[in-house]
Scaffold this active site. Structure first.
Site, PDB file in Angstrom:
ATOM      1  N   GLY A  49     -42.892 -23.034  57.955  1.00 41.68           N
ATOM      2  CA  GLY A  49     -43.243 -23.920  56.854  1.00 41.68           C
ATOM      3  C   GLY A  49     -43.974 -25.127  57.403  1.00 41.68           C
ATOM      4  O   GLY A  49     -44.321 -25.191  58.587  1.00 41.68           O
ATOM      5  N   GLY A  60     -39.579 -17.175  60.066  1.00 36.53           N
ATOM      6  CA  GLY A  60     -40.170 -17.920  58.953  1.00 36.53           C
ATOM      7  C   GLY A  60     -40.848 -19.170  59.462  1.00 36.53           C
ATOM      8  O   GLY A  60     -40.621 -19.631  60.582  1.00 36.53           O
ATOM      9  N   LYS A  96     -35.050 -23.161  66.030  1.00 35.95           N
ATOM     10  CA  LYS A  96     -35.928 -23.866  65.099  1.00 35.95           C
ATOM     11  C   LYS A  96     -36.831 -24.809  65.890  1.00 35.95           C
ATOM     12  O   LYS A  96     -36.340 -25.662  66.635  1.00 35.95           O
ATOM     13  CB  LYS A  96     -35.107 -24.643  64.076  1.00 35.95           C
ATOM     14  CG  LYS A  96     -34.244 -23.752  63.189  1.00 35.95           C
ATOM     15  CD  LYS A  96     -33.501 -24.563  62.154  1.00 35.95           C
ATOM     16  CE  LYS A  96     -32.596 -23.657  61.320  1.00 35.95           C
ATOM     17  NZ  LYS A  96     -33.368 -22.675  60.546  1.00 35.95           N
ATOM     18  N   THR A 131     -39.098 -20.868  62.589  1.00 36.82           N
ATOM     19  CA  THR A 131     -37.780 -20.356  62.938  1.00 36.82           C
ATOM     20  C   THR A 131     -37.945 -19.009  63.625  1.00 36.82           C
ATOM     21  O   THR A 131     -38.665 -18.131  63.134  1.00 36.82           O
ATOM     22  CB  THR A 131     -36.906 -20.188  61.678  1.00 36.82           C
ATOM     23  OG1 THR A 131     -36.842 -21.435  60.985  1.00 36.82           O
ATOM     24  CG2 THR A 131     -35.505 -19.758  62.048  1.00 36.82           C
ATOM     25  N   ASP A 145     -31.943 -29.899  51.524  1.00 34.93           N
ATOM     26  CA  ASP A 145     -32.773 -28.755  51.132  1.00 34.93           C
ATOM     27  C   ASP A 145     -31.913 -27.593  50.642  1.00 34.93           C
ATOM     28  O   ASP A 145     -32.077 -26.447  51.079  1.00 34.93           O
ATOM     29  CB  ASP A 145     -33.655 -28.314  52.306  1.00 34.93           C
ATOM     30  CG  ASP A 145     -34.812 -27.424  51.859  1.00 34.93           C
ATOM     31  OD1 ASP A 145     -35.120 -27.406  50.653  1.00 34.93           O
ATOM     32  OD2 ASP A 145     -35.406 -26.755  52.717  1.00 34.93           O
ATOM     33  N   PHE A 160     -42.908 -27.947  58.126  1.00 34.84           N
ATOM     34  CA  PHE A 160     -42.156 -28.797  59.044  1.00 34.84           C
ATOM     35  C   PHE A 160     -41.654 -28.056  60.276  1.00 34.84           C
ATOM     36  O   PHE A 160     -41.116 -28.674  61.183  1.00 34.84           O
ATOM     37  CB  PHE A 160     -40.968 -29.426  58.324  1.00 34.84           C
ATOM     38  CG  PHE A 160     -41.359 -30.428  57.283  1.00 34.84           C
ATOM     39  CD1 PHE A 160     -41.731 -31.718  57.636  1.00 34.84           C
ATOM     40  CD2 PHE A 160     -41.366 -30.078  55.947  1.00 34.84           C
ATOM     41  CE1 PHE A 160     -42.086 -32.640  56.680  1.00 34.84           C
ATOM     42  CE2 PHE A 160     -41.708 -31.006  54.979  1.00 34.84           C
ATOM     43  CZ  PHE A 160     -42.091 -32.287  55.340  1.00 34.84           C
ATOM     44  N   GLY A 161     -41.774 -26.736  60.314  1.00 36.31           N
ATOM     45  CA  GLY A 161     -41.259 -26.054  61.483  1.00 36.31           C
ATOM     46  C   GLY A 161     -41.359 -24.552  61.396  1.00 36.31           C
ATOM     47  O   GLY A 161     -41.774 -23.982  60.388  1.00 36.31           O
TER      48      GLY A 161
END
Length: 410
Positions: A15, A13, A37, A20, A134, A17-18
């Site tokens: 997003g 995945g 991550k 994975t 989160d 901010f990072g």
């Protein structure tokens, strides 16, 4: 290959901010699979990056202290080519978001189990000055085969990036789930509790959180979307409402506080007790303000069965109304009308005509057909005996059935 050790298999995945990745630790004989991550952000100067690295190390040290069976273990952290990486234990299972898609909405009992499972974990991390930031269904996994819930994807990347780049008011978390104060860049333990509350109502309804909030009235309307066969008890609903309170001071301040409230709610449910405030009804009856008292009666009945105030009440709803609440409302009407109005007065009249609804309606000046309107001149002392409480709350067209249910409950 990262660090000449971690072989990346695929991206799980990504997003803002990072990213994975699923990876294999080639240094271990067991070829242990893990999750890596990568924190993704661009900086234009070395000072900002150094600040990010320093904060990243602090956060990693904090996470390393969180040794808990319901939190993925931190296996390592490193910097490579000006990118920051966390290595974590791989949890096998489904997220609650995936579970919702596969199995459908959860009921009160299942949500209660979820809260009892996760609240001790939140208390554990909050006691160690860590805030998840989160919490949402996609970040809660049911570990297979044990079935316990695991809290994943702490907002380290988001926190490091936002703080290092000094973006005032940077929102850390998923917009649908974050608390109002968190949208302004301030995360507290109560912020995690708010997000957990939003998670609960999403799992109860299957509706996106944004659609469960009425911006016009500035309140959550999640009860409007609960399936009729999946109603939530009044006491449990109050726990969720306090978790979801927009005002920080009126929200639960600790996970332990929520657990205590949850235990009380369970006791109330087990004892068939629902706490209602009858003071407004009493005051209105004392002043003989029959119209307002009639509406307050409707509101109390809705509250007792966990329906939004102003919702029509159907026969199945009426059957769920606790007998002691019906009797309390009836006793107040009897007392302050000198025996003229009340459900039990209506019962006596109904039985006196051998359950003939047409004759009963005529005796108290109700229309025998469906109508929840009341002539204005009947809001006086000389309204026919048994006229109040009225049936303004009655849903459906077979209104005689409501009277039958009330009579049986009394």
């Amino acid at each position: 290959m990262l660090q000449d050790r971690y072989h990346l298999l695929r991206c799980l995945g990504s997003g803002g901010f990072g990213k994975t990745y699923l990876a294999v630790d080639e240094h271990l004989p067991s070829k242990l699979r893990c999750v890596i991550k990568q924190l993704c952000f661009q900086v234009s100067d070395r000072e900002s990056f150094d600040k990010a690295v320093e904060l990243f190390r602090q956060e990693a040290v904090s996470l390393n202290k969180l040794q808990h069976p319901q939190i993925p273990k931190l296996l390592g952290y490193f910097e490579q080519k000006h990118q920051l990486y966390l290595v974590q234990e791989l949890i096998l299972g489904q997220t609650l978001e995936q579970e919702l898609q596969a199995q459908g909405v959860k009921n009160e009992s299942q949500i209660g189990e979820l809260l009892r499972n996760l609240l001790p974990v939140l208390q554990f991390i909050h006691d160690r000055k860590v805030i998840h930031r989160d919490i949402k269904p996609a970040n809660i996994m049911r570990r297979l085969p044990q079935g316990d819930l695991v809290l994943i994807d702490f907002g380290v990347a988001k926190h490091v990036t936002a703080t290092a780049l000094s973006k005032t008011g940077t929102s850390i978390g998923s917009p649908e789930y974050i608390a109002p104060e968190q949208t302004r860049g301030k995360a507290l333990p109560a912020s995690d509790l708010y997000s957990l509350g939003v998670t609960c109502i999403h799992l109860l309804t299957g509706i996106p959180p944004f659609d469960l909030f009425d911006v016009i009235s500035d309140r959550w309307v999640w009860r409007d979307y609960i399936l009729s066969e999946n109603r939530v008890s009044h006491a449990f609903g109050q726990v969720l409402d306090k978790l979801l309170h927009n005002t920080l001071a009126k929200r639960y301040q600790s996970a332990d506080e929520v657990l205590q409230a949850l235990n009380i709610a369970t006791l109330q449910l087990d004892n068939f007790q629902v706490e209602l405030d009858y003071s407004r009804l009493r005051d209105l009856l004392t002043l003989r303000q029959w119209e307002q008292a009639d509406k307050e009666t409707w509101a109390l009945m809705c509250e007792a069965i966990s329906k939004p105030i102003g919702s029509y009440i159907f026969c199945n709803d009426l059957k769920k109304l606790p007998d002691e609440i019906l009797q309390t409302i009836d006793q107040l009407w009897l007392k302050y009308s000198n025996g003229r109005f009340g459900f039990s007065v209506q019962k006596q009249i109904y039985e006196s005509v051998n359950g003939d609804y047409g004759k009963f309606a005529a005796a108290i000046s109700w229309n025998s057909y469906y109508s929840n309107s009341i002539p204005e001149f009947f809001f006086i002392w000389f309204a026919p005996k048994g006229y109040f409480p009225s049936r303004i709350w009655a849903g459906g067209t077979q209104v005689w059935q409501h009277t039958q249910v009330l009579v049986s409950k009394l």
